[in-house]
Scaffold this motif. Structure first.
Motif, short mmCIF file in Angstrom:
data_model
loop_
_atom_site.label_atom_id
_atom_site.label_comp_id
_atom_site.label_asym_id
_atom_site.label_seq_id
_atom_site.Cartn_x
_atom_site.Cartn_y
_atom_site.Cartn_z
N ARG A 62 0.84 -1.20 0.00
CA ARG A 62 0.00 0.00 0.00
C ARG A 62 0.87 1.24 0.00
N PRO A 63 0.63 2.17 -0.94
CA PRO A 63 1.45 3.39 -0.95
C PRO A 63 1.13 4.28 0.24
N ALA A 64 2.10 5.07 0.66
CA ALA A 64 1.85 6.07 1.69
C ALA A 64 0.99 7.19 1.10
N SER A 65 0.17 7.78 1.94
CA SER A 65 -0.70 8.87 1.49
C SER A 65 -0.35 10.14 2.26
N LEU A 66 -0.07 11.20 1.50
CA LEU A 66 0.33 12.48 2.09
C LEU A 66 -0.63 13.56 1.60
N GLY A 67 -1.31 14.20 2.52
CA GLY A 67 -2.15 15.34 2.18
C GLY A 67 -1.35 16.62 2.22
N VAL A 68 -1.38 17.38 1.14
CA VAL A 68 -0.68 18.67 1.08
C VAL A 68 -1.73 19.77 1.05
N THR A 69 -1.62 20.71 1.98
CA THR A 69 -2.61 21.78 2.06
C THR A 69 -1.92 23.08 2.43
#
Length: 211
Positions: free
Chosen positions: A12-19
């Motif tokens: 599973r890929p890592a998930s990064l939220g950019v805001t």
């Protein structure tokens, strides 16, 4: 007999939220992470796609709000709708009821495709990440691109020509800098940085995720 080759499922890929607030440079930074090898899913671009001419949301928007909120090309009249939702919170909720499920489905499909392609990191460019209670539960980490409000104003005026009052109205719908920073696992302070400086920071973040 010839054996059929099997392939192990991709991890599973890592998930990064950019805001970040309007004018912070968050989309520029997210694009730099994409250049480093991350998959990039732009929530705002997906929202625009469903409200363009022929977009999946347009029939419901026309029915709900009337033809005055559809431009001559058949797309959402963004300026008129922006004025309405700023003045009427119920109109904002009605619009979100139409748009958000479509955007959510498209984001899920894009994330599944990125995982299938073997991407190690999926970057979600999300303007209103900290304003939603659903996003933090779906992400492994949150990165906030931060800058002074004066810098936000100057950047947005330079690129869009919006008035100061209009920009302040948009900023008022977004979380404060303090709230965004409190939700962050990474903070990139993008004030006074050159593009090469910002690229260096993007490479450092990408390396942290193994890119």
């Amino acid at each position: 007999m010839t054996a059929t080759p099997t392939h192990a499922a991709h991890p599973r890929p890592a998930s990064l939220g950019v805001t970040g607030g309007i004018g912070s440079g968050k989309s520029t930074f997210a694009a730099m992470l994409h250049d480093c090898g991350a998959a990039l899913i732009d929530a705002d671009a997906i929202a625009r796609s469903v409200t363009q001419s022929g977009g999946a949301a347009m029939a419901a928007i026309r029915h709900q709000f009337g033809p005055d909120y559809v431009d001559r090309h058949g797309a959402l009249d963004r300026a008129r709708m922006r004025a309405l939702v700023f003045a009427d919170p119920q109109a904002k909720e009605r619009l979100e009821t139409i748009v958000h499920p479509l955007v959510g489905n498209a984001i899920a499909q894009a994330a599944a495709a990125a995982a299938q392609a073997g991407k190690r990191l999926i970057v979600f460019d999300i303007p209103l990440l900290t304003e939603s209670d659903r996003w933090p539960r779906q992400l492994d980490a949150v990165l906030v691109v931060d800058c002074r409000e004066e810098t936000q104003l100057a950047r947005v005026q330079a690129r869009s020509g919006l008035t100061v009052d209009a920009i302040h109205a948009i900023m008022a719908t977004q979380s404060s800098r303090a709230v965004r920073r409190a939700a962050a696992d990474f903070v990139v302070y993008n004030d006074g940085l050159t593009l090469p400086d910002l690229q260096t920071k993007a490479r450092q973040v990408a390396a942290w995720f193994g890119l």
